[in-house]
Design an enzyme around this catalytic site. Structure first.
Site, PDB file in Angstrom:
ATOM      1  N   GLU A  86       1.114  -0.995  -0.053  1.00 44.02           N
ATOM      2  CA  GLU A  86       0.063   0.179  -0.074  1.00 44.02           C
ATOM      3  C   GLU A  86       0.887   1.090  -0.095  1.00 44.02           C
ATOM      4  O   GLU A  86       1.957   1.247   0.713  1.00 44.02           O
ATOM      5  CB  GLU A  86      -0.894  -0.073   1.321  1.00 44.02           C
ATOM      6  CG  GLU A  86      -1.746   1.197   1.387  1.00 44.02           C
ATOM      7  CD  GLU A  86      -2.698   1.037   2.717  1.00 44.02           C
ATOM      8  OE1 GLU A  86      -3.682   1.966   2.687  1.00 44.02           O
ATOM      9  OE2 GLU A  86      -2.227   0.555   3.800  1.00 44.02           O
TER      10      GLU A  86
ATOM     11  N   LYS B 184      -9.496   3.433  -2.117  1.00 47.34           N
ATOM     12  CA  LYS B 184      -9.728   2.669  -0.826  1.00 47.34           C
ATOM     13  C   LYS B 184     -11.210   3.094  -0.154  1.00 47.34           C
ATOM     14  O   LYS B 184     -11.154   4.614  -0.119  1.00 47.34           O
ATOM     15  CB  LYS B 184      -8.558   2.840   0.184  1.00 47.34           C
ATOM     16  CG  LYS B 184      -8.438   2.271   1.594  1.00 47.34           C
ATOM     17  CD  LYS B 184      -7.486   2.476   2.175  1.00 47.34           C
ATOM     18  CE  LYS B 184      -7.270   1.740   3.748  1.00 47.34           C
ATOM     19  NZ  LYS B 184      -6.159   2.039   4.356  1.00 47.34           N
TER      20      LYS B 184
ATOM     21  N   CYS C 206      -5.734  -2.945   2.343  1.00 49.45           N
ATOM     22  CA  CYS C 206      -5.486  -2.965   4.027  1.00 49.45           C
ATOM     23  C   CYS C 206      -6.595  -3.258   4.783  1.00 49.45           C
ATOM     24  O   CYS C 206      -7.394  -3.956   5.072  1.00 49.45           O
ATOM     25  CB  CYS C 206      -4.625  -1.686   4.104  1.00 49.45           C
ATOM     26  SG  CYS C 206      -3.766  -1.939   5.829  1.00 49.45           S
TER      27      CYS C 206
END
Length: 267
Positions: A45, A114, A148
């Site tokens: 990430e 995200k 994540c």
């Protein structure tokens, strides 16, 4: 159908895009093995500049185009897919934590902003959260990607499975104090959704935060096919997508759901 999937578990130099690019180049040169089998590689990430969010205006890559061109050149050179990692991208509405999907022709074929922004890292102060999933065909395989913190949200990953995802790619900067959560959540998401998980975490230290690596490749029954240590390393595994259908046909989780009683209280 078989795929070769791999993770490049790398340290990330805060705010130093050039150093991080050279590190990706170095690792690809050292681990790339020519293969007739479709190969997908995942990196961490925000691999380009790390969590230098207070310098977003200075460091952000406009729409992630620079990163896409860089990964595209490596994709063409080595004949691989890149599925993530994510980059610090500037967009028309601000900044995004954006994962990119690059095919072996060097083309950006999909991206994912995200969705779940983690307050512990103050992401909500800098990023605009995404509003859609990332689903794509990887040489015929039904694939998707998340980033994540997203793996803590079982309902989000279930939407991927319900849409047929066979292999889900994850890029992360997951801190070592919660390493047990990382491992447990990845196994749970693989088991409950009966799909492969290919998850790349960074290693190294930024400030007071240590990132413990522990990248994992998991099968659709939760079996660990690869687990990284704490330092920089690469791991590649051949996966058989037919195992997903065999697992889903044996234990018919999706047929046995009762969604009409789940209600709207989850909203």
């Amino acid at each position: 159908m078989k795929l070769r999937v791999g993770v490049l578990q790398l340290d990330v130099a805060l705010g130093d895009r050039e150093k991080n690019r050279k590190n990706v180049e170095k690792w690809m040169a050292s681990v790339s093995v020519p293969s007739d089998m479709p190969t997908a590689v995942v990196i961490p990430e925000i691999w380009d500049v790390g969590y230098a969010l207070d310098r977003a205006a200075e460091l952000a890559d406009p729409e992630g185009k620079g990163a896409a061109e860089f990964l595209g050149s490596l994709a063409k050179k080595y004949g691989v897919w890149f599925v993530g990692g994510s980059v610090l991208a500037s967009t028309g509405s601000g900044f995004a934590n954006r994962a990119q999907v690059i095919n072996p022709r060097g083309e950006l074929v999909a991206y994912y902003d995200k969705v779940h922004l983690i307050r512990l890292m103050e992401e909500e102060k800098y990023f605009t959260g995404g509003r859609k999933e990332c689903l794509f065909s990887l040489e015929g395989a039904k694939a998707g990607c998340v980033i994540c913190y997203d793996i803590r949200f079982c309902e989000w990953l279930r939407t991927y499975a319900l849409r047929g995802t066979e292999v889900l790619f994850v890029s992360a900067e997951w801190p070592s104090p919660r390493a047990d959560h990382w491992k447990t959540l990845l196994r749970a998401r693989a088991i409950e959704n009966q799909m492969y998980m290919v998850a790349c975490n960074r290693c190294g230290t930024t400030g007071d935060t240590h990132f413990g690596g522990g990248s994992m490749i998991l099968g659709p029954k939760g079996e660990v096919l690869f687990e990284g240590g704490e330092g920089e390393e690469a791991g590649f595994v051949t996966i058989d997508l037919d195992e997903v259908s065999r697992t889903r046909n044996f234990l018919t989780v999706f047929n046995d759901r009762v969604p009409d009683i789940y209600g709207t209280h989850l909203k």
